[in-house]
Motif scaffolding. Structure first.
Motif, PDB file in Angstrom:
ATOM      1  N   THR A  31       0.875  -1.164   0.000  1.00 41.95           N
ATOM      2  CA  THR A  31       0.000   0.000   0.000  1.00 41.95           C
ATOM      3  C   THR A  31       0.911   1.211   0.000  1.00 41.95           C
ATOM      4  O   THR A  31       1.774   1.352   0.875  1.00 41.95           O
ATOM      5  CB  THR A  31      -0.907   0.023   1.241  1.00 41.95           C
ATOM      6  OG1 THR A  31      -1.667  -1.195   1.279  1.00 41.95           O
ATOM      7  CG2 THR A  31      -1.857   1.205   1.213  1.00 41.95           C
ATOM      8  N   ASP A  32       0.764   2.082  -0.995  1.00 44.84           N
ATOM      9  CA  ASP A  32       1.667   3.230  -1.070  1.00 44.84           C
ATOM     10  C   ASP A  32       1.172   4.381  -0.194  1.00 44.84           C
ATOM     11  O   ASP A  32       0.141   4.284   0.465  1.00 44.84           O
ATOM     12  CB  ASP A  32       1.934   3.651  -2.511  1.00 44.84           C
ATOM     13  CG  ASP A  32       0.695   4.050  -3.280  1.00 44.84           C
ATOM     14  OD1 ASP A  32      -0.291   4.469  -2.659  1.00 44.84           O
ATOM     15  OD2 ASP A  32       0.719   3.961  -4.525  1.00 44.84           O
ATOM     16  N   GLU A  33       1.946   5.463  -0.196  1.00 45.15           N
ATOM     17  CA  GLU A  33       1.702   6.592   0.704  1.00 45.15           C
ATOM     18  C   GLU A  33       0.308   7.197   0.555  1.00 45.15           C
ATOM     19  O   GLU A  33      -0.267   7.685   1.524  1.00 45.15           O
ATOM     20  CB  GLU A  33       2.729   7.719   0.497  1.00 45.15           C
ATOM     21  CG  GLU A  33       4.171   7.312   0.583  1.00 45.15           C
ATOM     22  CD  GLU A  33       4.704   6.778  -0.743  1.00 45.15           C
ATOM     23  OE1 GLU A  33       4.405   7.329  -1.819  1.00 45.15           O
ATOM     24  OE2 GLU A  33       5.425   5.765  -0.690  1.00 45.15           O
ATOM     25  N   ASN A  34      -0.234   7.180  -0.648  1.00 47.39           N
ATOM     26  CA  ASN A  34      -1.559   7.780  -0.848  1.00 47.39           C
ATOM     27  C   ASN A  34      -2.700   6.789  -0.635  1.00 47.39           C
ATOM     28  O   ASN A  34      -3.851   7.104  -0.917  1.00 47.39           O
ATOM     29  CB  ASN A  34      -1.668   8.447  -2.225  1.00 47.39           C
ATOM     30  CG  ASN A  34      -1.588   7.457  -3.374  1.00 47.39           C
ATOM     31  OD1 ASN A  34      -1.563   6.258  -3.180  1.00 47.39           O
ATOM     32  ND2 ASN A  34      -1.537   7.978  -4.589  1.00 47.39           N
ATOM     33  N   GLY A  35      -2.367   5.596  -0.127  1.00 47.36           N
ATOM     34  CA  GLY A  35      -3.392   4.610   0.201  1.00 47.36           C
ATOM     35  C   GLY A  35      -3.767   3.655  -0.905  1.00 47.36           C
ATOM     36  O   GLY A  35      -4.643   2.813  -0.737  1.00 47.36           O
ATOM     37  N   THR A  36      -3.116   3.774  -2.055  1.00 51.24           N
ATOM     38  CA  THR A  36      -3.391   2.867  -3.164  1.00 51.24           C
ATOM     39  C   THR A  36      -2.786   1.503  -2.864  1.00 51.24           C
ATOM     40  O   THR A  36      -1.607   1.407  -2.527  1.00 51.24           O
ATOM     41  CB  THR A  36      -2.809   3.413  -4.483  1.00 51.24           C
ATOM     42  OG1 THR A  36      -3.376   4.701  -4.726  1.00 51.24           O
ATOM     43  CG2 THR A  36      -3.110   2.485  -5.652  1.00 51.24           C
ATOM     44  N   THR A  37      -3.616   0.460  -2.976  1.00 56.36           N
ATOM     45  CA  THR A  37      -3.099  -0.884  -2.746  1.00 56.36           C
ATOM     46  C   THR A  37      -2.726  -1.524  -4.077  1.00 56.36           C
ATOM     47  O   THR A  37      -3.360  -1.281  -5.109  1.00 56.36           O
ATOM     48  CB  THR A  37      -4.135  -1.786  -2.039  1.00 56.36           C
ATOM     49  OG1 THR A  37      -5.304  -1.859  -2.846  1.00 56.36           O
ATOM     50  CG2 THR A  37      -4.484  -1.265  -0.671  1.00 56.36           C
ATOM     51  N   HIS A  38      -1.683  -2.337  -4.023  1.00 45.17           N
ATOM     52  CA  HIS A  38      -1.222  -3.103  -5.173  1.00 45.17           C
ATOM     53  C   HIS A  38      -1.387  -4.570  -4.794  1.00 45.17           C
ATOM     54  O   HIS A  38      -0.816  -5.019  -3.796  1.00 45.17           O
ATOM     55  CB  HIS A  38       0.234  -2.775  -5.507  1.00 45.17           C
ATOM     56  CG  HIS A  38       0.420  -1.317  -5.809  1.00 45.17           C
ATOM     57  ND1 HIS A  38       0.270  -0.805  -7.065  1.00 45.17           N
ATOM     58  CD2 HIS A  38       0.714  -0.276  -5.002  1.00 45.17           C
ATOM     59  CE1 HIS A  38       0.468   0.500  -7.030  1.00 45.17           C
ATOM     60  NE2 HIS A  38       0.738   0.845  -5.784  1.00 45.17           N
ATOM     61  N   SER A  39      -2.196  -5.269  -5.567  1.00 48.04           N
ATOM     62  CA  SER A  39      -2.507  -6.654  -5.242  1.00 48.04           C
ATOM     63  C   SER A  39      -2.794  -7.422  -6.528  1.00 48.04           C
ATOM     64  O   SER A  39      -2.843  -6.841  -7.612  1.00 48.04           O
ATOM     65  CB  SER A  39      -3.713  -6.710  -4.306  1.00 48.04           C
ATOM     66  OG  SER A  39      -4.842  -6.108  -4.911  1.00 48.04           O
ATOM     67  N   VAL A  40      -2.990  -8.714  -6.373  1.00 46.70           N
ATOM     68  CA  VAL A  40      -3.325  -9.569  -7.506  1.00 46.70           C
ATOM     69  C   VAL A  40      -4.357 -10.586  -7.028  1.00 46.70           C
ATOM     70  O   VAL A  40      -4.316 -11.040  -5.883  1.00 46.70           O
ATOM     71  CB  VAL A  40      -2.081 -10.267  -8.087  1.00 46.70           C
ATOM     72  CG1 VAL A  40      -1.465 -11.247  -7.102  1.00 46.70           C
ATOM     73  CG2 VAL A  40      -2.390 -10.979  -9.393  1.00 46.70           C
ATOM     74  N   GLU A  41      -5.297 -10.921  -7.915  1.00 44.54           N
ATOM     75  CA  GLU A  41      -6.243 -11.983  -7.601  1.00 44.54           C
ATOM     76  C   GLU A  41      -5.485 -13.305  -7.523  1.00 44.54           C
ATOM     77  O   GLU A  41      -4.572 -13.559  -8.311  1.00 44.54           O
ATOM     78  CB  GLU A  41      -7.307 -12.109  -8.690  1.00 44.54           C
ATOM     79  CG  GLU A  41      -8.333 -11.020  -8.707  1.00 44.54           C
ATOM     80  CD  GLU A  41      -9.406 -11.277  -9.747  1.00 44.54           C
ATOM     81  OE1 GLU A  41      -9.759 -12.447 -10.000  1.00 44.54           O
ATOM     82  OE2 GLU A  41      -9.878 -10.276 -10.312  1.00 44.54           O
TER      83      GLU A  41
END
Length: 98
Positions: A31-41
């Motif tokens: 999860t980056d500083e601005n709250g965006t999550t990076h994930s994969v199904e």
């Protein structure tokens, strides 16, 4: 792959999410500083790395993988796909079982 998923779940890196059609399991990468999550199904992860289903070790997942996506066959390393940095983090955290 189940053991890896169990380890990721215990580390708080798996969650349920909702797509347009169903609830699915995701692997959280960051999860980056601005709250965006990076994930994969999980299903996508299994499609990409399913050839290592029986032995999802750090070394096996870090190698070259062959998979088919939309009628096209690909052969790419984890680095080329952008996953290597997460595998490196998981290894440091001890999430790969031998």
């Amino acid at each position: 792959m189940n053991q890896l998923f169990l380890s990721l779940n215990e580390a708080g890196l798996m969650y349920k999410g909702h797509t347009d059609h169903e609830d699915v399991d995701f692997i959280l990468f960051e999860t980056d500083e601005n709250g965006t999550t990076h994930s994969v199904e999980v299903n996508t992860f299994q499609m990409l790395f399913g050839g290592k289903e029986r032995n999802p070790t750090y070394e096996a997942l870090s190698g070259t993988h062959t998979f088919k996506f939309r009628d096209t066959q690909y052969a790419m390393t984890a680095e080329e796909m952008g996953y290597q940095k997460y595998f490196d983090q998981w290894k440091k955290q001890g999430l790969f079982k031998s």
